[in-house]
Design an enzyme around this catalytic site. Structure first.
Site, PDB file in Angstrom:
ATOM      1  N   THR A  26      89.690  14.600  -4.641  1.00 59.45           N
ATOM      2  CA  THR A  26      89.497  13.979  -5.961  1.00 59.45           C
ATOM      3  C   THR A  26      89.218  15.036  -7.025  1.00 59.45           C
ATOM      4  O   THR A  26      89.385  14.768  -8.204  1.00 59.45           O
ATOM      5  CB  THR A  26      88.308  12.997  -5.930  1.00 59.45           C
ATOM      6  OG1 THR A  26      87.211  13.634  -5.265  1.00 59.45           O
ATOM      7  CG2 THR A  26      88.663  11.713  -5.207  1.00 59.45           C
ATOM      8  N   GLY A 111      88.106  29.038   7.343  1.00 58.54           N
ATOM      9  CA  GLY A 111      89.246  28.146   7.515  1.00 58.54           C
ATOM     10  C   GLY A 111      88.868  26.857   8.208  1.00 58.54           C
ATOM     11  O   GLY A 111      89.701  26.206   8.828  1.00 58.54           O
ATOM     12  N   ASP A 161      84.286  23.327  -4.781  1.00 55.52           N
ATOM     13  CA  ASP A 161      83.736  24.267  -3.803  1.00 55.52           C
ATOM     14  C   ASP A 161      82.818  25.284  -4.469  1.00 55.52           C
ATOM     15  O   ASP A 161      81.718  25.556  -4.007  1.00 55.52           O
ATOM     16  CB  ASP A 161      84.864  25.007  -3.071  1.00 55.52           C
ATOM     17  CG  ASP A 161      85.737  24.060  -2.281  1.00 55.52           C
ATOM     18  OD1 ASP A 161      85.336  22.889  -2.121  1.00 55.52           O
ATOM     19  OD2 ASP A 161      86.811  24.489  -1.833  1.00 55.52           O
TER      20      ASP A 161
END
Ligand code: ADP
Ligand code: MG
Length: 376
Positions: A26, A111, A161
């Site tokens: 989002t 990752g 993030d």
């Protein structure tokens, strides 16, 4: 590297990874997210080295490299671009950075959807801001780190993030509006439950092309709906009614992507309400619901994540689970009763090994504070 022989760092920074309770994909659609930093961090040790432009960087487990601040360019070695990208962005804002030495050490699995990338960018930017007294605000650090990932790494990531890595507060999640960047810390208390992450060990490195494809599909949806609804600019502005009215003008794929984002934004607000009421059953139910959307509508799951979420569903002591992060692996987030944590881990490890022949990694995370100086 030579500098390591006489290294006496002036400054140590801990830069955390993050989880996102809900609100997947989002952020770049200008919607809502609900992340928090976690206790796993990347540590940066820094010293000025007296030179004008010579910098030496060593990341444990990777390698070292030197660079000249007058000569910053994209490197062929992927991880170096997290450093170079940040230096490039900072150089557009100030010329106060001079030669420095830096070591990097991580206890964040990379990752795996915990955003080691943002922890890299923000930790370095935060450290250089302190070391050279650059006067950059936290939000400037967030934004320049995001731009670094766009321009030097080539991932068109949203703002979440970096925002979570820098702005988090212990014991809270952040309700972030990715459009206005307005945010609110929401205290959460999930006692007697724990947040258990299960690392599928399936790396999403290959998925960055799919990530960029999803962004394009969302944009395509907006272009179609904008024809009759000129007021909309992103999926943030799209209601269910608008989407349904345009359904037959778009492919099923584009419709499904848009549909997921509309639902997911709603789920963020439902989750906040559930946390405020301390309704942990609802929190869990929203996680399961989100995973279905991730799997069937946004199509960024994978057999390993689906397996672990189904495994959680079979355990009555687990309230909810979903894959987190960009997709195609990484970690699932599970809300597990404290008395069941050990058993859940053990049984999940056995079942996962049997199904995929991969050693599952399970660990607990706690809502933690953002990037900080741990030694001065
Ligand atoms: P995620 O952000 O989910 O961990 P990404 O693929 O976005 O995954 O970022 C992982 C990349 O970040 C690694 O491939 C590497 O290039 C870089 N990175 C992460 N941790 C470190 C580290 N300790 N040292 C150097 N580079 C790192
Ligand atoms: Mg990343």
């Amino acid at each position: 590297m030579q500098f390591l022989e006489n290294f006496s760092p002036e400054l140590t920074i801990a830069s955390p990874g993050r989880i996102n309770f809900i609100g997947e994909h989002t952020d770049y659609n200008m919607g809502y997210v609900l992340p928090t930093a976690i206790g796993n961090t990347i540590t940066f040790k820094l010293q000025k080295n007296g030179s004008e432009t010579q910098c030496n960087i060593h990341s444990i487990g990777y390698d070292g490299f030197s660079l000249d601040l007058k000569n910053i360019a994209i490197s062929k070695t992927e991880w170096e671009n997290y450093v170079l990208g940040v230096l490039n962005e900072i150089s557009k804002l100030t010329d106060k950075v001079k030669g420095f030495d830096c070591t990097i050490e991580s206890n964040l699995p990379l990752g795996s959807g915990l955003s080691s990338s943002a922890a890299m960018e923000c930790g370095l930017a935060y450290g250089l801001n302190k070391l050279f007294d650059l006067g950059l605000s936290k939000i400037t650090i967030v934004e320049l780190s995001q731009r670094a990932e766009h321009s030097y790494v080539g991932t068109q990531c949203g703002i979440m993030d970096q925002f979570a890595s820098v702005m988090s507060k212990q014991g809270n999640v952040i309700l972030l509006d990715c459009q206005s960047l307005q945010y609110q810390h929401i205290p959460i208390d999930i006692n007697p439950y724990k947040i258990i992450m299960l690392n599928t060990k399936v790396s999403h490195n290959l998925a960055s092309s799919e990530y960029n494809t999803r962004r394009k599909e969302c944009e395509e949806g907006v272009v179609i709906m904008k024809k009759e609804n000129p007021q909309i600019n992103t999926l943030r502005d799209v209601t269910r009614k608008i989407l349904e009215a345009s359904k037959n003008q778009m492919s099923t794929t584009v419709y499904n992507r848009c549909s997921f984002i509309i639902d997911e934004n709603k789920r963020v607000h439902k989750m906040v309400a559930a946390f405020k009421k301390n309704d942990l059953k609802e929190v869990g139910a929203l996680l399961y619901e989100a995973h279905e959307g991730i799997r069937d509508l946004y199509e960024v799951s994978c057999p390993q994540s689906d397996f672990l979420v189904e495994f959680a569903k079979d355990n009555a002591m687990v309230l909810g689970a979903r894959q987190t992060g960009g997709g195609f692996g990484g970690c699932t987030l599970n809300i597990v009763h404290e008395t069941e944590v050990d058993n859940f881990r053990k049984t999940a490890e056995i079942a996962y090994k049997k199904e995929f022949d991969i050693d599952l990694e399970a660990f607990e995370v706690q809502p933690s504070g953002g990037t900080m100086v741990i030694q001065n």
